[in-house]
Write a protein that holds these residues in place. Structure first.
Motif, PDB file in Angstrom:
ATOM      1  N   LEU B 121     -52.783 -26.969  33.647  1.00  0.00           N
ATOM      2  CA  LEU B 121     -51.248 -26.947  34.101  1.00  0.00           C
ATOM      3  C   LEU B 121     -50.567 -28.072  34.385  1.00  0.00           C
ATOM      4  O   LEU B 121     -49.477 -28.118  35.101  1.00  0.00           O
ATOM      5  N   SER B 122     -51.114 -29.489  33.976  1.00  0.00           N
ATOM      6  CA  SER B 122     -50.213 -30.433  33.888  1.00  0.00           C
ATOM      7  C   SER B 122     -49.513 -30.733  32.773  1.00  0.00           C
ATOM      8  O   SER B 122     -50.077 -30.908  31.587  1.00  0.00           O
ATOM      9  N   ASP B 123     -47.974 -30.688  32.939  1.00  0.00           N
ATOM     10  CA  ASP B 123     -47.397 -30.774  31.665  1.00  0.00           C
ATOM     11  C   ASP B 123     -45.974 -31.693  32.007  1.00  0.00           C
ATOM     12  O   ASP B 123     -45.799 -31.866  33.007  1.00  0.00           O
ATOM     13  N   GLN B 124     -45.578 -32.093  30.684  1.00  0.00           N
ATOM     14  CA  GLN B 124     -44.172 -32.855  31.036  1.00  0.00           C
ATOM     15  C   GLN B 124     -43.187 -32.217  30.467  1.00  0.00           C
ATOM     16  O   GLN B 124     -43.419 -31.742  29.214  1.00  0.00           O
ATOM     17  N   LEU B 125     -41.958 -31.881  30.986  1.00  0.00           N
ATOM     18  CA  LEU B 125     -40.882 -31.507  30.356  1.00  0.00           C
ATOM     19  C   LEU B 125     -39.842 -32.458  30.152  1.00  0.00           C
ATOM     20  O   LEU B 125     -39.734 -33.542  30.835  1.00  0.00           O
ATOM     21  N   ILE B 126     -38.919 -32.353  28.988  1.00  0.00           N
ATOM     22  CA  ILE B 126     -38.050 -33.055  28.670  1.00  0.00           C
ATOM     23  C   ILE B 126     -36.801 -32.435  28.339  1.00  0.00           C
ATOM     24  O   ILE B 126     -36.609 -31.574  27.505  1.00  0.00           O
ATOM     25  N   VAL B 127     -35.926 -32.528  29.228  1.00  0.00           N
ATOM     26  CA  VAL B 127     -34.761 -31.855  29.063  1.00  0.00           C
ATOM     27  C   VAL B 127     -33.450 -32.711  28.321  1.00  0.00           C
ATOM     28  O   VAL B 127     -33.278 -34.006  28.878  1.00  0.00           O
ATOM     29  N   SER B 128     -33.139 -32.511  27.314  1.00  0.00           N
ATOM     30  CA  SER B 128     -32.112 -33.183  26.536  1.00  0.00           C
ATOM     31  C   SER B 128     -30.685 -32.723  26.885  1.00  0.00           C
ATOM     32  O   SER B 128     -30.488 -31.575  26.789  1.00  0.00           O
ATOM     33  N   VAL B 129     -30.064 -33.760  27.206  1.00  0.00           N
ATOM     34  CA  VAL B 129     -28.586 -33.547  27.887  1.00  0.00           C
ATOM     35  C   VAL B 129     -27.627 -34.121  26.935  1.00  0.00           C
ATOM     36  O   VAL B 129     -27.859 -35.552  26.553  1.00  0.00           O
ATOM     37  N   ASP B 130     -26.575 -33.460  26.690  1.00  0.00           N
ATOM     38  CA  ASP B 130     -25.450 -34.338  25.890  1.00  0.00           C
ATOM     39  C   ASP B 130     -24.566 -35.242  26.666  1.00  0.00           C
ATOM     40  O   ASP B 130     -24.691 -35.161  27.932  1.00  0.00           O
ATOM     41  N   GLN B 131     -23.670 -35.861  26.032  1.00  0.00           N
ATOM     42  CA  GLN B 131     -22.825 -36.657  26.892  1.00  0.00           C
ATOM     43  C   GLN B 131     -21.805 -36.235  28.046  1.00  0.00           C
ATOM     44  O   GLN B 131     -21.620 -36.889  28.838  1.00  0.00           O
ATOM     45  N   SER B 132     -21.518 -34.956  27.724  1.00  0.00           N
ATOM     46  CA  SER B 132     -20.930 -34.338  28.642  1.00  0.00           C
ATOM     47  C   SER B 132     -21.782 -33.476  29.704  1.00  0.00           C
ATOM     48  O   SER B 132     -21.004 -32.900  30.561  1.00  0.00           O
ATOM     49  N   GLY B 133     -22.943 -33.613  29.828  1.00  0.00           N
ATOM     50  CA  GLY B 133     -23.952 -33.213  30.629  1.00  0.00           C
ATOM     51  C   GLY B 133     -24.379 -31.633  30.388  1.00  0.00           C
ATOM     52  O   GLY B 133     -25.032 -31.090  31.098  1.00  0.00           O
ATOM     53  N   GLU B 134     -24.050 -31.206  29.255  1.00  0.00           N
ATOM     54  CA  GLU B 134     -24.579 -29.848  28.801  1.00  0.00           C
ATOM     55  C   GLU B 134     -26.042 -29.968  28.388  1.00  0.00           C
ATOM     56  O   GLU B 134     -26.383 -30.969  27.613  1.00  0.00           O
ATOM     57  N   VAL B 135     -26.757 -28.950  28.722  1.00  0.00           N
ATOM     58  CA  VAL B 135     -28.188 -29.008  28.227  1.00  0.00           C
ATOM     59  C   VAL B 135     -28.228 -28.437  26.675  1.00  0.00           C
ATOM     60  O   VAL B 135     -27.659 -27.505  26.465  1.00  0.00           O
ATOM     61  N   ILE B 136     -28.801 -29.529  25.813  1.00  0.00           N
ATOM     62  CA  ILE B 136     -29.044 -29.128  24.483  1.00  0.00           C
ATOM     63  C   ILE B 136     -30.174 -28.497  24.002  1.00  0.00           C
ATOM     64  O   ILE B 136     -30.484 -27.812  23.035  1.00  0.00           O
ATOM     65  N   GLY B 137     -31.214 -29.051  24.821  1.00  0.00           N
ATOM     66  CA  GLY B 137     -32.575 -28.673  24.449  1.00  0.00           C
ATOM     67  C   GLY B 137     -33.822 -28.970  25.384  1.00  0.00           C
ATOM     68  O   GLY B 137     -33.492 -29.616  26.206  1.00  0.00           O
ATOM     69  N   ILE B 138     -34.690 -28.392  25.188  1.00  0.00           N
ATOM     70  CA  ILE B 138     -35.968 -28.681  26.111  1.00  0.00           C
ATOM     71  C   ILE B 138     -37.265 -28.693  25.293  1.00  0.00           C
ATOM     72  O   ILE B 138     -37.473 -28.195  24.256  1.00  0.00           O
ATOM     73  N   SER B 139     -38.148 -29.729  25.719  1.00  0.00           N
ATOM     74  CA  SER B 139     -39.373 -29.676  25.106  1.00  0.00           C
ATOM     75  C   SER B 139     -40.496 -29.937  26.128  1.00  0.00           C
ATOM     76  O   SER B 139     -40.119 -30.281  27.184  1.00  0.00           O
ATOM     77  N   ILE B 140     -41.693 -29.475  25.777  1.00  0.00           N
ATOM     78  CA  ILE B 140     -42.781 -29.611  26.710  1.00  0.00           C
ATOM     79  C   ILE B 140     -44.045 -30.102  25.914  1.00  0.00           C
ATOM     80  O   ILE B 140     -44.187 -30.341  24.867  1.00  0.00           O
ATOM     81  N   MET B 141     -44.819 -30.707  26.758  1.00  0.00           N
ATOM     82  CA  MET B 141     -45.880 -31.482  26.506  1.00  0.00           C
ATOM     83  C   MET B 141     -47.006 -31.443  27.179  1.00  0.00           C
ATOM     84  O   MET B 141     -46.843 -31.807  28.592  1.00  0.00           O
ATOM     85  N   GLY B 142     -48.238 -31.073  26.770  1.00  0.00           N
ATOM     86  CA  GLY B 142     -49.373 -30.899  27.644  1.00  0.00           C
ATOM     87  C   GLY B 142     -49.696 -32.486  28.000  1.00  0.00           C
ATOM     88  O   GLY B 142     -49.644 -33.335  27.271  1.00  0.00           O
ATOM     89  N   ASN B 143     -50.674 -32.745  28.973  1.00  0.00           N
ATOM     90  CA  ASN B 143     -51.014 -34.045  29.488  1.00  0.00           C
ATOM     91  C   ASN B 143     -52.635 -33.959  29.804  1.00  0.00           C
ATOM     92  O   ASN B 143     -52.897 -33.587  31.051  1.00  0.00           O
ATOM     93  N   PRO B 144     -53.534 -34.349  28.875  1.00  0.00           N
ATOM     94  CA  PRO B 144     -53.186 -34.694  27.632  1.00  0.00           C
ATOM     95  C   PRO B 144     -52.817 -33.581  26.720  1.00  0.00           C
ATOM     96  O   PRO B 144     -52.995 -32.511  26.972  1.00  0.00           O
ATOM     97  N   SER B 145     -52.390 -34.106  25.529  1.00  0.00           N
ATOM     98  CA  SER B 145     -51.728 -32.927  24.699  1.00  0.00           C
ATOM     99  C   SER B 145     -52.796 -32.355  23.664  1.00  0.00           C
ATOM    100  O   SER B 145     -52.306 -31.401  23.083  1.00  0.00           O
TER     101      SER B 145
END
Lengths: 983, 238
Positions: B121-145
């Motif tokens: 249950l250790s993972d890493q989330l990446i939240v992608s945010v555009d230039q005006s602060g809106e969330v455009i996408g999310i990604s998840i990655m296990g650690n190790p993957s």
């Protein structure tokens, strides 16, 4: 020290500036260009008295082109290409008394010299141009004037110099739509329409004095009511709802006289549907040919009591009336064509007054079904001295082709204007010769024992010997015969071509899918069309604001005895469902069970792609996603095979209306395949619109996994095959934008992994605007845009690296890949406007890459990728020298040696296709748009082939002399040694 | 026993975070932002999503964000995860966004379930945010993957150990004329300096060539004279 660095930098730079140009005697040796004009909208035959009629035709086309075509050989005498879009649209082409006048973009009236195509004068209309502008010409005998009707006024222009003689303002310009300007002997009539209410007819004389203005009620008239001018002074309208024709005489505008064709005894299934503009022809005569259906015509004559049906022509698809001037009298002759069987047209001539057939004119014309139906007929008719009638007729067909027919019924020439609408191109390898196939077979199989291999060897050699002797005999006999040839299109001109792979695989089959619904097979060596198919129901997909047709090669030529197979996928014109057409890309034959017009699928196609895997028959399947999220395949049988790869099958879609990108996996339920949404990305529709999605080429090979740096470490490339580049364009809002003048355009670039929906990289370019062209290859992205701030064209380059260690060298997986690769970027100034870009592709990817840039000026320019390297250092150091990067300079050089189409200007280039040749050094290039141009490029020079001017004889003789010398000296030395031994 | 403790710690932590964000609110135009994170532990299609926790974005610019779970992983969830791993299924997450329309918009992504399971249950989330602060996408990655078929004890599957990263749209590159011009200027200056340093007289600059030349000429002359004398002498001797 610095000076030495500089010199070294200069040397590297000089080495990179390849001399790409051709020698003069190489022109046309491996390149060819074809020029087109587009779908013809207006056509006139040249009428220059004395010189004989019909030496040229003048055409204006949908592609904003005005051109003159020589009628003896179909070549373009001159051609004018106007701006793209509404600004350059040729609204009207007028030709009278050798005066050629066009109305362009609703406000430019231009007179052209008909022999040279030079501009004589131009008149620019003031005011707004939202509404159409029309014009009419008078004869020289009647003053030589041009009457131009804009939405605000009627202008009288002098024909000789284009000066404005007078202007009559129009009344009620807010509600009235002034659309028609007519003329009789001494009067100009202007007809304005108030939709749903009435029509006004204003009459002025040639000096611009208003004589009268009259109103005629016409409550039935709507915006979509089709009207046209017939017989100079009559306005003929057709009301679709009631199926009634209305005729208004401008000379006596009292009322519209209604006529129903049913009353005249014409029966037909559907009301008049086809486009009206091209259906009313032959303005010079008393009668008019009206198209009622795709293959039903009627000849109508306007009279005082309405329309009179002169002749009903069921089953005829195009016709025209020509006035034939015999000594004193003149009579009207009707020519009409009828499709009698799929490969033949019947042309018939009628005397219009009596309705009798003229058997002299009847003729059968060879007309393959790849042209659809004839749409329009124009021509000239003359009586020879011996009293025989001769004609020249031009047939415009559904597939946009133009062909000229002589009296003998022969097709003198054809122009395939559909090629100006090229959307997708693929190049297919030609099959190897029979002998070579046997060769492959011989060494291909592993399980044979020595004896069978030996017998095979002998057999092959015997057959080789046989073909050699056969060939020799044929050579001696003087004519050649090839087993694999196709039906020729032009018997006289075209040489028979061998459809076999050449030594270096430079000769390929070009398969072209066009927006006109036509698919072509073309030889890459000569540019000759080898086969063609017309698919009447096929229309392109509309995706991200662009027309798109999909063309996939499902099986190449290397799987003998399985024939190669290609497939074109589009949208059905009527139902909007998918439409599919499968064929053999080499011979053009249809795949078994394929109807000649293609098959309409039972669903709306949302996404379609070619599967990477092959089945037992070496066929790659096409996977479709429909709007109900169900997954289909072509052929259906591939579904069984798909089961094995289902877990690694991912589909993505991109919707520009919602700004959402979605990813799916595929699962199976009750023997059907469905898509299950697993990821989504929200690209903020309210701020920006998705304009482009650019994946990588699937057939691209990357030779080197990394690049060696100056300190001998390796920087590994981020080679994710699932990556697409998404471009969104928008306008900035908010307080920041308001302080600036005008709108603040911007665009964003997203690099997205389409398996897991991960945004790998995203960048924003402020104060820039499109059109943006993107090249996406290997681990790099190059894109061009216009910078609003600096008012110049710029290019940016991105490269993605994993770093000094590679995560998985053998197979890439999006699940375990480094999420955030290391991205390097650099921007440059490009001095010229760009229309589109692509990159070269070679067999193994060893050769350096060039970026091929199509310039708006009509040139194809190649720029070595090294100039667009983001690792170009701002200040050169020892280490960067070692790595071989060029020191950064913000402007990219445009040297004329890099222009691969030398002086052969290409108009409106829409796309460039590159294909690998059998030679690693060479990449084949096809640029398409209004023109088609094919050539080859060698980005790293020709390193694998000797030059053409290589001195074989000198080398050979030097070698021979050396050999002789060594032989002689050996002899002499031996003798000397012997002599010495005797001493 | 440990769970309530952690919860309390979490609450305290959130409270602290909240205070600190209030303090820094002025200079952060995008402000504090909370995103709900939902996950699905059934196989699908159209799986049922449950709330997993929330992502607190403190600062987009400074890449400061963290995840707080709604509580420890329940027994049912653990069982569902194990089943998902056995079935070789996928683990999906999504973030609801305040959509423009009636429907709620989501950004979502997925990962092979084994990756979450084996990383305990250790993972890493990446939240992608555009230039005006809106969330455009999310990604998840296990650690190790990557998955290697490990078996993880239940005790290791209790708490989410999640790192959150914010990836904001960066400014694209622009042509760098400034440094280029500076470089050119520097080079010119260097050149000019090189020229300036060399304003010595002709003799001062090239004395090392002139002196040997002069010496050689001098020597040649003396040799000539000697030779002449010798020659003359020889002639005389004859």
């Amino acid at each position: 020290m610095a000076a030495r660095d500089f010199v070294r930098g200069f040397l590297i730079f000089a080495r990179l500036c390849f001399v790409l140009s051709l020698y003069e005697d190489q022109i046309g040796k491996f390149d060819w260009r074809q020029q087109y004009v587009g779908k013809v909208e207006n056509l006139y035959w040249e009428q220059s008295p004395g010189l004989g009629m019909g030496k040229k035709i003048f055409v204006s086309t949908e592609k904003n082109v005005l051109a003159a075509i020589n009628t003896h050989n179909a070549s373009i005498a001159w051609r004018k290409v106007f701006e793209e879009g509404a600004r350059g649209k040729v609204d009207q082409l007028l030709y009278n008394d050798d005066a050629l006048v066009t109305v362009i973009g609703g406000r430019r009236i231009i007179r052209w010299d008909s022999t040279s195509g030079n501009l004589i004068w131009e008149f620019f209309l003031p005011g707004n141009t939202d509404k159409p502008t029309t014009a009419t010409l008078t004869d020289k005998t009647r003053g030589g004037q041009v009457f131009v009707l804009s939405s605000e006024g009627l202008y009288g222009l002098s024909m000789s110099d284009g000066s404005q003689k007078w202007r009559v303002p129009l009344s009620d310009i807010a509600t009235m739509n002034y659309q028609y300007v007519l003329q009789s002997e001494e009067t100009v009539y202007v007809i304005g329409i108030h939709f749903g209410s009435h029509v006004s007819v204003m009459a002025t004389d040639f000096e611009g004095t208003v004589i009268s203005t009259k109103m005629v009620t016409a409550a039935w008239i709507r915006e979509n009511t089709k009207c046209d001018i017939v017989k100079h002074t009559n306005l003929l309208c057709y009301d679709q709802e009631t199926d009634v024709f209305y005729l208004l005489k401008a000379t006596r505008p009292d009322k519209f006289i209604p006529t129903s064709l049913q009353d005249q005894g014409v029966t037909r299934d559907s009301p008049v549907t086809t486009d009206w503009r091209s259906s009313v022809t032959s303005l010079g005569t008393d009668s008019v040919v009206v198209r009622l259906d795709a293959d039903h015509l009627a000849v109508l004559q306007p009279t005082d009591h309405g329309l009179l049906l002169k002749k009903d022509l069921p089953k005829f698809s195009a016709g025209l009336i020509i006035r034939l001037d015999d000594k004193d009298t003149h009579r009207d002759v009707l020519l009409a064509v009828q499709k009698v069987n799929p490969e033949e047209l019947m042309l018939k001539g009628f005397e219009l007054d009596t309705g009798k057939e003229i058997p002299d004119l009847n003729q059968n014309i060879n007309f393959p079904c790849s042209h659809g139906l004839p749409v329009e007929l124009t021509g000239i008719l003359a009586r020879k001295k011996d009293g025989q009638l001769v004609y020249k007729v031009i047939i415009l067909s559904q597939d946009y082709s133009i062909q000229l027919i002589h009296k003998s019924g022969n097709v003198a020439w054809k122009r395939e204007e559909a090629l100006a609408y090229t959307l997708t191109v693929e190049m297919v390898d030609l099959p190897v010769s029979e002998n070579q196939a046997k060769f492959e077979d011989e060494f291909g199989s592993q399980e044979d024992n020595i004896l069978t291999m030996f017998t095979k060897r002998l057999k092959t050699q015997i057959s080789q010997l046989k073909t050699f002797f056969e060939w020799k005999i044929q050579q001696l006999q003087g004519h050649r015969h090839h087993p694999l040839t196709l039906k020729k299109i032009d018997e006289d001109e075209e040489e028979e071509e061998e459809l076999l792979r050449d030594e270096f695989n430079l000769h390929k089959m070009i398969v072209i899918a066009t927006a006109a619904g036509k698919v072509f097979g073309m030889s890459s060596r000569t540019g000759h069309i080898l086969w063609q198919h017309y698919l009447p129901d096929l229309s392109p997909f509309r995706s991200l604001g662009k027309d798109k047709l999909l063309l996939y090669i499902q099986r190449g030529t290397s799987h003998f005895p399985h024939p190669p197979q290609g497939v074109v996928i589009g949208r059905n014109k009527i139902s909007g469902h998918g439409h599919l057409f499968a064929f053999n890309p080499i011979t053009g034959q249809l795949v078994k069970d394929m109807p000649s017009g293609g098959v309409t699928l039972k669903y709306i196609v949302k996404q379609a792609f070619l599967l990477g895997e092959i089945d037992e028959q070496f066929l790659k399947g096409v996977v479709f996603l429909d709007d109900q999220d169900q997954v289909h395949t072509y052929p259906e049988s591939i579904q069984e095979h798909l089961k094995n790869v289902l877990s690694s099958l991912y589909i993505y879609t991109c919707d520009d209306e919602t700004g959402l990108m979605k990813g799916y996996t595929v699962f199976r339920r009750e023997n059907k395949l469905y898509a299950d949404q697993v990821w989504s990305i929200n690209l903020q529709k309210k701020q920006q619109t998705i304009t482009q999605v650019i994946p990588k080429r699937t057939n691209e090979h990357v030779h080197s996994q990394g690049r060696v740096l100056g300190d001998r470490t390796v920087l590994y490339k981020y080679l994710n095959p699932n990556v697409v580049v998404v471009i969104t364009e928008g306008e900035e809002t908010g307080s920041q934008a308001q302080t600036q003048k005008g709108p603040m355009n911007f665009f964003n670039l997203y690099v997205i992994d389409t398996v897991i929906g991960h945004v790998i990289f995203h960048a924003n370019h402020r104060r820039t605007k499109g059109p943006i062209s993107v090249v996406h290859s290997e681990n790099w992205i190059v894109y061009s845009y216009y910078s609003d701030k600096q008012r110049r064209y710029e290019m940016a380059s991105l490269e993605m690296y994993e770093g000094n260690e590679q995560s998985n060298a053998t197979a890439f997986s999006s699940f375990v890949a480094p999420k955030q690769p290391f991205v390097m970027s650099l921007a440059f100034i490009f001095p010229l406007p760009i229309s589109t870009m692509t990159t070269t592709i070679t067999e193994k990817g060893i050769t350096n890459k060039d970026v091929i840039i199509a310039l708006k000026t009509g040139a194809l320019f190649t720029l070595p990728k090294a100039f667009l390297d983001p690792r170009r250092p701002p200040t050169p150091t020892q280490e960067t020298m070692e790595e071989g990067t060029i020191p950064y300079s913000p402007d990219l050089p445009v040297n004329t040696e890099g222009i691969i189409n030398y002086n052969q200007t290409l108009s409106n280039i829409q796309g460039i296709y590159t294909a690998p040749a059998g030679l690693e050094s060479t990449s084949l290039v096809l640029a398409y748009g209004l023109d088609i141009f094919h050539t080859r490029v060698e980005p790293s020079k020709m390193f694998d082939v000797l030059k053409e001017d290589f001195e074989h004889w000198i080398i050979a003789s030097v070698l021979a002399i050396m050999f002789l010398l060594s032989f002689v000296t050996q002899k002499l030395a031996a003798r000397k040694a012997l002599n010495r031994a005797w001493k | 026993m440990a769970a309530p403790m952690i919860q309390m710690m979490m609450l305290l932590f959130i409270g602290f975070m909240y205070l600190s964000t209030v303090m820094t609110y002025e200079d952060e135009y995008e402000g504090l932002r909370t995103l709900t994170l939902e996950h699905a532990l059934d196989r699908g299609p159209n799986p049922e999503y449950t709330k997993r926790g929330s992502i607190l974005i403190k600062s987009v610019k400074k890449n400061k964000a963290h995840f707080s779970s709604i509580g420890p992983v329940t027994f049912e969830e653990k069982r569902a995860l194990r089943r998902l791993v056995e079935e070789n299924g996928i683990y999906r997450i999504r973030v609801p966004l305040k959509g423009t329309g009636e429907k709620e918009d989501y950004v979502s992504t997925f990962i092979p379930a084994c990756s979450v399971y084996e990383s305990a249950l250790s993972d890493q989330l990446i939240v992608s945010v555009d230039q005006s602060g809106e969330v455009i996408g999310i990604s998840i990655m296990g650690n190790p993957s990557h998955c290697s078929g490990l078996d993880v004890p239940d005790s290791n599957l209790t708490n989410w150990n999640t790192m959150v990263e914010i990836s904001q749209t960066i400014q694209g590159p622009v042509p760098d004329t400034q440094t280029y011009i500076e470089r050119m200027k520097r080079e010119e200056q260097a050149k000019a300096q090189g020229q300036q340093g060399d304003n010595r007289s002709f003799i001062a600059k090239y004395w090392m060539y002139i002196v040997p030349f002069v010496i050689i000429v001098f020597l040649m002359q003396s040799m000539d004279q000697q030779g002449g004398q010798e020659g003359a002498g020889g002639g005389g001797g004859r």
